[in-house]
Scaffold this motif. Structure first.
Motif, mmCIF file in Angstrom:
data_model
loop_
_atom_site.group_PDB
_atom_site.id
_atom_site.type_symbol
_atom_site.label_atom_id
_atom_site.label_comp_id
_atom_site.label_asym_id
_atom_site.label_seq_id
_atom_site.Cartn_x
_atom_site.Cartn_y
_atom_site.Cartn_z
ATOM 1 N N PHE A 1 45.772 60.529 4.264
ATOM 2 C CA PHE A 1 46.642 60.872 5.389
ATOM 3 C C PHE A 1 46.227 62.221 5.974
ATOM 4 O O PHE A 1 45.666 63.062 5.288
ATOM 5 N N GLY A 2 46.476 62.355 7.269
ATOM 6 C CA GLY A 2 46.141 63.587 7.980
ATOM 7 C C GLY A 2 44.865 63.530 8.783
ATOM 8 O O GLY A 2 44.493 64.511 9.435
ATOM 9 N N GLU A 3 44.181 62.358 8.781
ATOM 10 C CA GLU A 3 42.880 62.277 9.456
ATOM 11 C C GLU A 3 42.966 62.567 10.953
ATOM 12 O O GLU A 3 42.161 63.323 11.495
ATOM 13 N N ALA A 4 43.920 61.927 11.629
ATOM 14 C CA ALA A 4 43.982 62.048 13.086
ATOM 15 C C ALA A 4 44.190 63.496 13.514
ATOM 16 O O ALA A 4 43.503 64.003 14.418
ATOM 17 N N LEU A 5 45.131 64.188 12.869
ATOM 18 C CA LEU A 5 45.402 65.580 13.222
ATOM 19 C C LEU A 5 44.215 66.469 12.884
ATOM 20 O O LEU A 5 43.925 67.443 13.592
ATOM 21 N N MET A 6 43.516 66.134 11.798
ATOM 22 C CA MET A 6 42.325 66.893 11.412
ATOM 23 C C MET A 6 41.284 66.850 12.531
ATOM 24 O O MET A 6 40.723 67.874 12.918
ATOM 25 N N PHE A 7 41.033 65.649 13.066
ATOM 26 C CA PHE A 7 40.041 65.510 14.131
ATOM 27 C C PHE A 7 40.497 66.183 15.418
ATOM 28 O O PHE A 7 39.684 66.708 16.175
ATOM 29 N N MET A 8 41.801 66.172 15.670
ATOM 30 C CA MET A 8 42.336 66.746 16.900
ATOM 31 C C MET A 8 42.508 68.265 16.823
ATOM 32 O O MET A 8 42.727 68.920 17.841
ATOM 33 N N GLY A 9 42.435 68.800 15.607
ATOM 34 C CA GLY A 9 42.638 70.235 15.455
ATOM 35 C C GLY A 9 44.087 70.652 15.678
ATOM 36 O O GLY A 9 44.355 71.790 16.078
ATOM 37 N N LYS A 10 45.012 69.741 15.421
ATOM 38 C CA LYS A 10 46.438 69.997 15.637
ATOM 39 C C LYS A 10 47.126 70.391 14.335
ATOM 40 O O LYS A 10 46.631 70.121 13.234
ATOM 41 N N ASN A 11 48.294 70.999 14.469
ATOM 42 C CA ASN A 11 49.120 71.283 13.303
ATOM 43 C C ASN A 11 49.823 70.012 12.848
ATOM 44 O O ASN A 11 49.966 69.046 13.619
ATOM 45 N N TYR A 12 50.282 70.020 11.594
ATOM 46 C CA TYR A 12 51.016 68.868 11.081
ATOM 47 C C TYR A 12 52.292 68.649 11.885
ATOM 48 O O TYR A 12 53.001 69.604 12.218
ATOM 49 N N ILE A 13 52.592 67.396 12.182
ATOM 50 C CA ILE A 13 53.809 67.057 12.923
ATOM 51 C C ILE A 13 54.861 66.446 12.001
ATOM 52 O O ILE A 13 55.944 66.075 12.446
ATOM 53 N N VAL A 14 54.527 66.310 10.717
ATOM 54 C CA VAL A 14 55.471 65.816 9.715
ATOM 55 C C VAL A 14 55.407 66.744 8.502
ATOM 56 O O VAL A 14 54.485 67.552 8.367
ATOM 57 N N THR A 15 56.387 66.605 7.634
ATOM 58 C CA THR A 15 56.388 67.304 6.344
ATOM 59 C C THR A 15 56.092 66.286 5.250
ATOM 60 O O THR A 15 56.620 65.172 5.277
ATOM 61 N N ALA A 16 55.238 66.654 4.310
ATOM 62 C CA ALA A 16 54.883 65.777 3.187
ATOM 63 C C ALA A 16 55.529 66.317 1.920
ATOM 64 O O ALA A 16 55.304 67.475 1.548
ATOM 65 N N GLN A 17 56.335 65.471 1.265
ATOM 66 C CA GLN A 17 57.040 65.876 0.050
ATOM 67 C C GLN A 17 56.837 64.832 -1.040
ATOM 68 O O GLN A 17 56.897 63.632 -0.774
ATOM 69 N N ALA A 18 56.606 65.286 -2.259
ATOM 70 C CA ALA A 18 56.358 64.382 -3.381
ATOM 71 C C ALA A 18 57.653 63.706 -3.825
ATOM 72 O O ALA A 18 58.658 64.372 -4.065
ATOM 73 N N LEU A 19 57.608 62.383 -3.945
ATOM 74 C CA LEU A 19 58.734 61.618 -4.480
ATOM 75 C C LEU A 19 58.612 61.460 -5.985
ATOM 76 O O LEU A 19 59.589 61.120 -6.664
#
Length: 224
Positions: free
Chosen positions: A85-103
């Motif tokens: 996860f995170g590939e699209a934002l990585m390529f776009m150079g954008k900040n995360y638009i969601v928060t990732a939390q461990a379940l």
């Protein structure tokens, strides 16, 4: 240090995104990969933080979510072992638009953007797998839009239950996380989710016991 490198390579080779790479390619990616042991409840990254690479989940579960100004949480996706996860934002150079939390307690690998970009320039297999993964993500997003727009809450819950590969009469499905998180992922309230399960139980289609749901009439669920 050598053992750590081999361990990371072994993890990477079992992830669909990297499974077809040559040993030398895995060597290069392992050099730019960091292991993250994340305890249940801990944050992997926060909305607004810079995305400097992609993440791969080796074991455990992670929820991607957004929180509205009144404080209501919407679960966007549940990440499971083998997912990246995170590939699209990585390529776009954008900040995360969601928060990732461990379940659950998790092992996460973070692969740096520079390493990914360098290997994409050399590896057709990695390029193909990356395009395939992003295409599947887009397809899943369109399925979500269709489901939220055209399907009732009951249809969404039934669709969730029937997605399990082993789903057949008499089979028991153990919910992988809390009902509240699943309800949020299906864009319904926890109360609505519980009412739907009760309604399906009343019709003799399923049997619910805690987090275990037994399929009593799969064809009935399909026809519901």
């Amino acid at each position: 240090m050598a053992n750590r490198k081999i361990k990371i390579q072994d993890f990477l080779s079992n992830v669909p995104l990297f499974s077809q790479l040559e040993p030398a390619e895995l060597d290069a990616i392992a050099l730019g990969t960091t292991e993250m042991q994340v305890r249940r409840g801990e944050i992997v990254f926060q909305r607004g933080e810079p995305c400097l690479g992609l993440h791969v989940l080796i074991y455990g579960q992670i929820k991607l979510s957004v929180v509205s100004s009144p404080g209501n949480e919407k679960v966007v996706k549940i990440i499971r072992a083998g997912d990246s996860f995170g590939e699209a934002l990585m390529f776009m150079g954008k900040n995360y638009i969601v928060t990732a939390q461990a379940l659950e307690d998790c092992l996460v690998l973070h692969v740096s953007r520079n390493v990914i970009n360098a290997e994409l320039a050399k590896s057709q297999n990695l390029t193909f797998n990356m395009l395939k993964g992003l295409s599947q993500r887009l397809y899943g997003l369109m399925e979500d839009v269709e489901s939220y727009s055209l399907r009732s809450g009951a249809q969404r819950v039934i669709g969730y239950l029937l997605k399990h590969d082993y789903c057949e009469n008499g089979q028991t499905i153990t919910l992988s996380t809390s009902k509240a998180i699943i309800a949020s992922r299906l864009n319904i309230t926890p109360e609505h989710f519980s009412r739907i399960l009760l309604d399906l139980s009343t019709h003799g289609l399923i049997k619910v016991k805690g987090k275990e749901i037994t399929i009593l009439d799969m064809q009935g669920l399909i026809d519901f």
